[in-house]
Design a protein around this motif. Structure first.
Motif, PDB file in Angstrom:
ATOM      1  N   VAL A 147      15.708   0.997 -18.223  1.00  0.00           N
ATOM      2  CA  VAL A 147      16.230   1.504 -16.807  1.00  0.00           C
ATOM      3  C   VAL A 147      15.378   1.653 -15.709  1.00  0.00           C
ATOM      4  O   VAL A 147      15.542   2.998 -15.616  1.00  0.00           O
ATOM      5  CB  VAL A 147      18.005   0.901 -17.104  1.00  0.00           C
ATOM      6  N   THR A 148      15.403   1.152 -15.011  1.00  0.00           N
ATOM      7  CA  THR A 148      14.320   1.633 -13.721  1.00  0.00           C
ATOM      8  C   THR A 148      15.115   0.877 -12.003  1.00  0.00           C
ATOM      9  O   THR A 148      14.815  -0.078 -12.682  1.00  0.00           O
ATOM     10  CB  THR A 148      12.994   2.433 -13.554  1.00  0.00           C
ATOM     11  N   MET A 149      15.006   1.601 -11.422  1.00  0.00           N
ATOM     12  CA  MET A 149      15.427   1.570  -9.739  1.00  0.00           C
ATOM     13  C   MET A 149      14.742   2.439  -9.030  1.00  0.00           C
ATOM     14  O   MET A 149      14.875   3.241  -8.496  1.00  0.00           O
ATOM     15  CB  MET A 149      16.836   1.086  -9.366  1.00  0.00           C
ATOM     16  N   PRO A 150      13.955   1.290  -8.577  1.00  0.00           N
ATOM     17  CA  PRO A 150      12.967   2.356  -7.395  1.00  0.00           C
ATOM     18  C   PRO A 150      13.621   2.991  -6.022  1.00  0.00           C
ATOM     19  O   PRO A 150      14.700   1.873  -5.973  1.00  0.00           O
ATOM     20  CB  PRO A 150      11.883   0.759  -6.976  1.00  0.00           C
ATOM     21  N   CYS A 151      12.921   3.331  -5.395  1.00  0.00           N
ATOM     22  CA  CYS A 151      13.457   3.672  -4.358  1.00  0.00           C
ATOM     23  C   CYS A 151      12.982   3.710  -2.804  1.00  0.00           C
ATOM     24  O   CYS A 151      11.688   5.039  -3.540  1.00  0.00           O
ATOM     25  CB  CYS A 151      14.471   5.196  -3.973  1.00  0.00           C
ATOM     26  N   VAL A 152      12.355   2.846  -2.438  1.00  0.00           N
ATOM     27  CA  VAL A 152      10.804   2.809  -1.990  1.00  0.00           C
ATOM     28  C   VAL A 152      11.169   2.208  -0.700  1.00  0.00           C
ATOM     29  O   VAL A 152      12.022   1.565  -0.436  1.00  0.00           O
ATOM     30  CB  VAL A 152       9.398   2.119  -2.665  1.00  0.00           C
ATOM     31  N   ASN A 153      10.209   2.491   0.695  1.00  0.00           N
ATOM     32  CA  ASN A 153      10.957   2.122   1.525  1.00  0.00           C
ATOM     33  C   ASN A 153       9.803   0.883   1.896  1.00  0.00           C
ATOM     34  O   ASN A 153       8.785   1.045   0.994  1.00  0.00           O
ATOM     35  CB  ASN A 153      10.746   3.106   3.025  1.00  0.00           C
ATOM     36  N   ALA A 154       9.878  -0.188   3.090  1.00  0.00           N
ATOM     37  CA  ALA A 154       9.173  -1.182   3.352  1.00  0.00           C
ATOM     38  C   ALA A 154       7.633  -1.179   3.508  1.00  0.00           C
ATOM     39  O   ALA A 154       7.235  -1.781   3.432  1.00  0.00           O
ATOM     40  CB  ALA A 154       9.730  -2.010   4.008  1.00  0.00           C
ATOM     41  N   ALA A 155       7.523   0.250   3.955  1.00  0.00           N
ATOM     42  CA  ALA A 155       6.401   0.150   4.357  1.00  0.00           C
ATOM     43  C   ALA A 155       5.560   0.019   3.208  1.00  0.00           C
ATOM     44  O   ALA A 155       4.138  -0.023   2.467  1.00  0.00           O
ATOM     45  CB  ALA A 155       5.836   1.648   5.015  1.00  0.00           C
ATOM     46  N   TYR A 156       5.850   1.376   1.607  1.00  0.00           N
ATOM     47  CA  TYR A 156       5.487   1.668   0.234  1.00  0.00           C
ATOM     48  C   TYR A 156       5.867   0.476   0.096  1.00  0.00           C
ATOM     49  O   TYR A 156       4.426  -0.006  -0.859  1.00  0.00           O
ATOM     50  CB  TYR A 156       5.746   2.446  -0.676  1.00  0.00           C
ATOM     51  N   ALA A 157       6.684  -0.752   0.278  1.00  0.00           N
ATOM     52  CA  ALA A 157       6.183  -1.744  -0.501  1.00  0.00           C
ATOM     53  C   ALA A 157       4.925  -2.902  -0.126  1.00  0.00           C
ATOM     54  O   ALA A 157       5.420  -3.489  -1.291  1.00  0.00           O
ATOM     55  CB  ALA A 157       8.319  -2.540  -0.549  1.00  0.00           C
ATOM     56  N   GLN A 158       5.206  -2.884   0.819  1.00  0.00           N
ATOM     57  CA  GLN A 158       3.860  -3.635   0.735  1.00  0.00           C
ATOM     58  C   GLN A 158       2.449  -3.083   0.083  1.00  0.00           C
ATOM     59  O   GLN A 158       1.559  -3.650  -0.154  1.00  0.00           O
ATOM     60  CB  GLN A 158       2.733  -3.392   3.074  1.00  0.00           C
ATOM     61  N   HIS A 159       2.244  -2.133  -0.517  1.00  0.00           N
ATOM     62  CA  HIS A 159       0.984  -1.710  -1.113  1.00  0.00           C
ATOM     63  C   HIS A 159       1.157  -2.513  -2.313  1.00  0.00           C
ATOM     64  O   HIS A 159       2.346  -2.158  -2.840  1.00  0.00           O
ATOM     65  CB  HIS A 159       1.200  -0.037  -1.237  1.00  0.00           C
ATOM     66  N   ARG A 160       0.445  -2.725  -2.834  1.00  0.00           N
ATOM     67  CA  ARG A 160      -0.130  -4.139  -4.265  1.00  0.00           C
ATOM     68  C   ARG A 160       0.591  -3.547  -5.448  1.00  0.00           C
ATOM     69  O   ARG A 160       0.338  -3.752  -5.536  1.00  0.00           O
ATOM     70  CB  ARG A 160      -1.206  -4.700  -3.511  1.00  0.00           C
ATOM     71  N   ARG A 161       0.007  -2.085  -5.176  1.00  0.00           N
ATOM     72  CA  ARG A 161       0.191  -1.150  -6.761  1.00  0.00           C
ATOM     73  C   ARG A 161       1.515  -0.951  -6.980  1.00  0.00           C
ATOM     74  O   ARG A 161       2.208  -1.210  -8.406  1.00  0.00           O
ATOM     75  CB  ARG A 161      -0.160   0.499  -6.526  1.00  0.00           C
TER      76      ARG A 161
END
Length: 175
Positions: A116-130
Motif C-alpha cells: 500500500v502506498t499513499m503519496p504526499c505531493v503538492n499540486a505543482a508536482y501533481a501536474q508533472h505527467r510522470r
C-alpha cells in the motif's frame, strides 16, 4: 495470537513527523511494526531514532544491510510506503532501487507481499505527467495506491492539510 508484521516506510515529507503516532495506531490494530526511512527522512528524524526503535522493538533502517549480514527484521505481511514523495513514487515505479525502502518495495512486488502506498505531493508536482504514469504503473503491478478521492489529494504548495493516515492504515487492514 499470530503476529502480523507491517513494514512502515516513510519519505521526507512533512507527514513523516507523525510517524511515532502512526506506529502506535498500527500497534493498537495488532501489527508488529518495523520502520524504514529514506536517507533524508532518517536525517529529519535522527533526534527521535532511539524512541522510534524503542516503540518498534527493532532498528530503524534507511540503508541496505551488508552482504551476509543477518536480517533482524521478521518477514513483512504488508508494506505501507507513506508518506511517499514524488521522487519515491517515481523511483519505485521505474525500478530505481538505490534507496533501501524503495528496493524493498520493488522486491516486494515480485515476492507477492501486499503493498500500500499513499503519496504526499503538492499540486505543482501533481501536474508533472510522470506522477500519473508512475501511479498507474504501480497499480498495474498490484500496489494499492491511495491517491485521489479516498486517499491523498494534492494540496497547493505550502498549504497544510491533515495527511489521511487513517485511510492508509485502513487499506493495510484490507490487504
Amino acid at each position: 495470537m499470530t503476529s502480523r508484521t507491517l513494514y512502515l516506510f516513510g519519505s521526507a515529507a512533512p507527514p513523516v513527523f507523525d510517524i511515532a503516532t502512526v506506529i502506535g495506531d498500527a500497534q493498537s490494530r495488532g501489527w508488529d511494526v518495523r520502520l524504514g526511512l529514506t536517507p533524508t527522512a532518517a536525517r529529519w528524524l535522527d533526534a527521535q531514532k532511539t524512541e522510534l526503535e524503542r516503540l518498534t522493538g527493532g532498528p530503524v533502517r534507511s540503508e541496505y544491510k551488508s552482504p551476509g549480514e543477518l536480517d533482524v527484521w521478521p518477514k513483512a505481511d504488508v508494506i505501507l510506503m507513506a508518506s511517499a514523495t514524488f521522487n519515491t513514487i517515481n523511483e519505485w515505479a521505474l525500478g530505481l532501487t538505490s534507496k533501501f525502502v524503495v528496493g524493498v518495495c520493488a522486491e516486494g512486488i515480485g515476492e507477492g507481499i501486499p503493498l500500500v502506498t499513499m503519496p504526499c505531493v503538492n499540486a505543482a508536482y501533481a501536474q508533472h505527467r510522470r506522477l500519473d504514469r508512475s501511479v498507474a504503473e504501480l497499480r498495474e503491478m498490484g500496489v494499492t495506491v491511495l491517491y485521489g478521492e479516498g486517499g491523498f489529494v494534492p494540496n497547493q504548495p505550502g498549504e497544510k492539510k491533515p495527511y489521511p493516515w487513517a485511510a492508509a492504515l485502513a487499506a493495510v487492514e484490507g490487504r
